[in-house]
Design a protein around this motif. Sequence first.
Motif, PDB file in Angstrom:
ATOM      1  N   LYS A  54      57.709  42.603  46.540  1.00 19.45           N
ATOM      2  CA  LYS A  54      57.808  42.647  45.077  1.00 19.45           C
ATOM      3  C   LYS A  54      58.964  41.783  44.583  1.00 19.45           C
ATOM      4  CE  LYS A  54      57.405  47.257  44.873  1.00 19.45           C
ATOM      5  NZ  LYS A  54      57.359  48.622  44.342  1.00 19.45           N
ATOM      6  N   VAL A  55      60.091  41.833  45.266  1.00 16.44           N
ATOM      7  CA  VAL A  55      61.247  41.014  44.863  1.00 16.44           C
ATOM      8  C   VAL A  55      60.894  39.529  44.944  1.00 16.44           C
ATOM      9  CG1 VAL A  55      63.562  40.267  45.570  1.00 16.44           C
ATOM     10  CG2 VAL A  55      63.052  42.708  45.375  1.00 16.44           C
ATOM     11  N   LEU A  56      60.280  39.112  46.043  1.00 10.98           N
ATOM     12  CA  LEU A  56      59.946  37.691  46.184  1.00 10.98           C
ATOM     13  C   LEU A  56      58.897  37.263  45.167  1.00 10.98           C
ATOM     14  CD1 LEU A  56      60.140  37.358  50.053  1.00 10.98           C
ATOM     15  CD2 LEU A  56      61.664  36.302  48.366  1.00 10.98           C
ATOM     16  N   SER A  57      57.996  38.148  44.839  1.00 12.92           N
ATOM     17  CA  SER A  57      57.020  37.866  43.792  1.00 12.92           C
ATOM     18  C   SER A  57      57.731  37.663  42.453  1.00 12.92           C
ATOM     19  CB  SER A  57      56.022  39.022  43.700  1.00 12.92           C
ATOM     20  OG  SER A  57      55.135  38.838  42.649  1.00 12.92           O
ATOM     21  N   GLU A  58      58.702  38.521  42.158  1.00  9.45           N
ATOM     22  CA  GLU A  58      59.469  38.390  40.915  1.00  9.45           C
ATOM     23  C   GLU A  58      60.294  37.109  40.909  1.00  9.45           C
ATOM     24  OE1 GLU A  58      61.430  41.980  39.483  1.00  9.45           O
ATOM     25  OE2 GLU A  58      60.065  43.154  40.744  1.00  9.45           O
ATOM     26  N   VAL A  59      60.874  36.761  42.055  1.00  7.86           N
ATOM     27  CA  VAL A  59      61.633  35.512  42.162  1.00  7.86           C
ATOM     28  C   VAL A  59      60.719  34.321  41.848  1.00  7.86           C
ATOM     29  CG1 VAL A  59      62.811  33.943  43.776  1.00  7.86           C
ATOM     30  CG2 VAL A  59      63.370  36.384  43.767  1.00  7.86           C
ATOM     31  N   ALA A  60      59.534  34.330  42.441  1.00  8.45           N
ATOM     32  CA  ALA A  60      58.575  33.242  42.194  1.00  8.45           C
ATOM     33  C   ALA A  60      58.240  33.157  40.708  1.00  8.45           C
ATOM     34  CB  ALA A  60      57.314  33.451  43.023  1.00  8.45           C
ATOM     35  N   GLY A  61      58.036  34.309  40.080  1.00  9.55           N
ATOM     36  CA  GLY A  61      57.719  34.330  38.660  1.00  9.55           C
ATOM     37  C   GLY A  61      58.860  33.827  37.792  1.00  9.55           C
ATOM     38  N   ILE A  62      60.060  34.293  38.064  1.00  8.29           N
ATOM     39  CA  ILE A  62      61.240  33.899  37.281  1.00  8.29           C
ATOM     40  C   ILE A  62      61.529  32.410  37.429  1.00  8.29           C
ATOM     41  CG2 ILE A  62      63.770  34.111  37.147  1.00  8.29           C
ATOM     42  CD1 ILE A  62      63.347  37.120  37.923  1.00  8.29           C
ATOM     43  N   MET A  63      61.448  31.927  38.665  1.00 10.49           N
ATOM     44  CA  MET A  63      61.846  30.553  38.950  1.00 10.49           C
ATOM     45  C   MET A  63      60.702  29.550  38.842  1.00 10.49           C
ATOM     46  SD  MET A  63      64.598  31.006  42.003  1.00 10.49           S
ATOM     47  CE  MET A  63      65.138  29.328  41.751  1.00 10.49           C
ATOM     48  N   GLY A  64      59.490  30.044  38.661  1.00  6.87           N
ATOM     49  CA  GLY A  64      58.350  29.142  38.572  1.00  6.87           C
ATOM     50  C   GLY A  64      58.007  28.468  39.888  1.00  6.87           C
ATOM     51  N   VAL A  65      58.261  29.177  41.000  1.00 11.21           N
ATOM     52  CA  VAL A  65      57.916  28.635  42.311  1.00 11.21           C
ATOM     53  C   VAL A  65      56.405  28.788  42.511  1.00 11.21           C
ATOM     54  CG1 VAL A  65      58.246  28.859  44.821  1.00 11.21           C
ATOM     55  CG2 VAL A  65      60.191  29.185  43.270  1.00 11.21           C
ATOM     56  N   GLU A  66      55.768  27.721  42.925  1.00  9.83           N
ATOM     57  CA  GLU A  66      54.320  27.755  43.137  1.00  9.83           C
ATOM     58  C   GLU A  66      53.968  28.796  44.198  1.00  9.83           C
ATOM     59  OE1 GLU A  66      50.663  24.615  43.613  1.00  9.83           O
ATOM     60  OE2 GLU A  66      52.723  23.884  43.488  1.00  9.83           O
ATOM     61  N   THR A  67      52.865  29.512  43.976  1.00 11.00           N
ATOM     62  CA  THR A  67      52.453  30.558  44.911  1.00 11.00           C
ATOM     63  C   THR A  67      50.976  30.427  45.252  1.00 11.00           C
ATOM     64  OG1 THR A  67      51.987  32.102  43.109  1.00 11.00           O
ATOM     65  CG2 THR A  67      54.159  32.242  44.110  1.00 11.00           C
ATOM     66  N   LEU A  68      50.681  30.785  46.491  1.00  8.45           N
ATOM     67  CA  LEU A  68      49.314  30.916  46.974  1.00  8.45           C
ATOM     68  C   LEU A  68      49.224  32.278  47.640  1.00  8.45           C
ATOM     69  CD1 LEU A  68      48.781  27.466  48.755  1.00  8.45           C
ATOM     70  CD2 LEU A  68      47.793  28.177  46.585  1.00  8.45           C
ATOM     71  N   ALA A  69      48.022  32.834  47.688  1.00  5.00           N
ATOM     72  CA  ALA A  69      47.817  34.107  48.370  1.00  5.00           C
ATOM     73  C   ALA A  69      46.485  34.079  49.096  1.00  5.00           C
ATOM     74  CB  ALA A  69      47.848  35.265  47.381  1.00  5.00           C
ATOM     75  N   THR A  70      46.453  34.728  50.246  1.00  2.00           N
ATOM     76  CA  THR A  70      45.192  34.899  50.954  1.00  2.00           C
ATOM     77  C   THR A  70      44.819  36.373  50.937  1.00  2.00           C
ATOM     78  OG1 THR A  70      46.207  35.254  53.128  1.00  2.00           O
ATOM     79  CG2 THR A  70      45.675  32.969  52.519  1.00  2.00           C
ATOM     80  N   LEU A  71      43.521  36.608  51.036  1.00  2.70           N
ATOM     81  CA  LEU A  71      42.996  37.966  51.146  1.00  2.70           C
ATOM     82  C   LEU A  71      42.077  37.993  52.355  1.00  2.70           C
ATOM     83  CD1 LEU A  71      42.042  38.651  47.415  1.00  2.70           C
ATOM     84  CD2 LEU A  71      44.081  39.434  48.632  1.00  2.70           C
ATOM     85  N   GLN A  72      42.387  38.858  53.300  1.00  6.76           N
ATOM     86  CA  GLN A  72      41.540  38.999  54.479  1.00  6.76           C
ATOM     87  C   GLN A  72      40.350  39.877  54.121  1.00  6.76           C
ATOM     88  OE1 GLN A  72      41.941  37.423  57.378  1.00  6.76           O
ATOM     89  NE2 GLN A  72      40.178  38.360  58.367  1.00  6.76           N
ATOM     90  N   TYR A  73      39.171  39.321  54.204  1.00  2.00           N
ATOM     91  CA  TYR A  73      37.923  40.043  53.965  1.00  2.00           C
ATOM     92  C   TYR A  73      38.045  41.031  52.798  1.00  2.00           C
ATOM     93  CZ  TYR A  73      33.696  42.719  54.965  1.00  2.00           C
ATOM     94  OH  TYR A  73      32.480  43.352  54.860  1.00  2.00           O
ATOM     95  N   PRO A  74      38.215  40.517  51.581  1.00  2.00           N
ATOM     96  CA  PRO A  74      38.458  41.394  50.427  1.00  2.00           C
ATOM     97  C   PRO A  74      37.349  42.397  50.146  1.00  2.00           C
ATOM     98  CG  PRO A  74      38.091  39.127  49.718  1.00  2.00           C
ATOM     99  CD  PRO A  74      38.199  39.109  51.209  1.00  2.00           C
ATOM    100  N   LYS A  75      36.130  42.094  50.550  1.00  2.00           N
ATOM    101  CA  LYS A  75      35.028  43.044  50.360  1.00  2.00           C
ATOM    102  C   LYS A  75      35.328  44.372  51.054  1.00  2.00           C
ATOM    103  CE  LYS A  75      30.048  43.521  50.982  1.00  2.00           C
ATOM    104  NZ  LYS A  75      28.830  42.893  51.529  1.00  2.00           N
ATOM    105  N   GLY A  76      35.963  44.305  52.204  1.00  2.00           N
ATOM    106  CA  GLY A  76      36.286  45.515  52.948  1.00  2.00           C
ATOM    107  C   GLY A  76      37.715  45.992  52.769  1.00  2.00           C
ATOM    108  N   LEU A  77      38.653  45.052  52.565  1.00  2.00           N
ATOM    109  CA  LEU A  77      40.071  45.410  52.515  1.00  2.00           C
ATOM    110  C   LEU A  77      40.658  45.410  51.100  1.00  2.00           C
ATOM    111  CD1 LEU A  77      41.303  43.500  55.690  1.00  2.00           C
ATOM    112  CD2 LEU A  77      40.869  45.957  55.451  1.00  2.00           C
ATOM    113  N   GLY A  78      39.887  44.969  50.125  1.00  2.00           N
ATOM    114  CA  GLY A  78      40.340  45.030  48.740  1.00  2.00           C
ATOM    115  C   GLY A  78      41.101  43.801  48.287  1.00  2.00           C
TER     116      GLY A  78
END
Length: 183
Positions: A37-61
């Motif tokens: 959560k802290v690193l997510s907030e840092v990225a938001g505050i500082m405008g650091v580009e972010t990417l995210a992966t989701l492993q099999y979201p159908k099963g894992l959400g």
Amino acid sequence: MKNFHLEKDNTVFLFIDVQDKLINSVFNKEQFMKNAKVLSEVAGIMGVETLATLQYPKGLGEMNAEVKAPIENVNTIAKTAFSAMLDEEFVKAIKGTGKKQIVVLGIEAHVCVMFTARDLIDAGFEVYIPSDAVGSRSEFNYNNALHQLNEMGCVITNTESVMFDLNSVAGTETFKKVQSLIK
């Protein structure tokens, strides 16, 4: 030789499989969630580009809502391979950033995080692993992964070091906002 200096304009935060079903299975859930959560907030505050992966979201959400909130417009890529670098859409996205320093956090340290980090290094990226923002089901697997990641050439760091390295001048408004995240 490893580069131990993060540069804001050359950095991407990569959130690997930060999904509730996986979060609930890690031994260090509390520490992981706090720092993700802290690193997510840092990225938001500082405008650091972010990417995210989701492993099999159908099963894992989907991505955890608390972590995603500060980076709501994050480019999220579904995958089934353990290394995100085996996914064409991800490779196009990471290369499309034009940045070479990747801060990798997520789950599980010894599988998806490690395999993605290994393949990022092979592709010429510098990889930084905040050790307090990765998780595994067992402490043994977590420790083993950090050892292997270090041997592969990743910079093993921590959340506060990432925060202050990216924002290394005190007294600015951005610094004050980032500093306020330390609790």
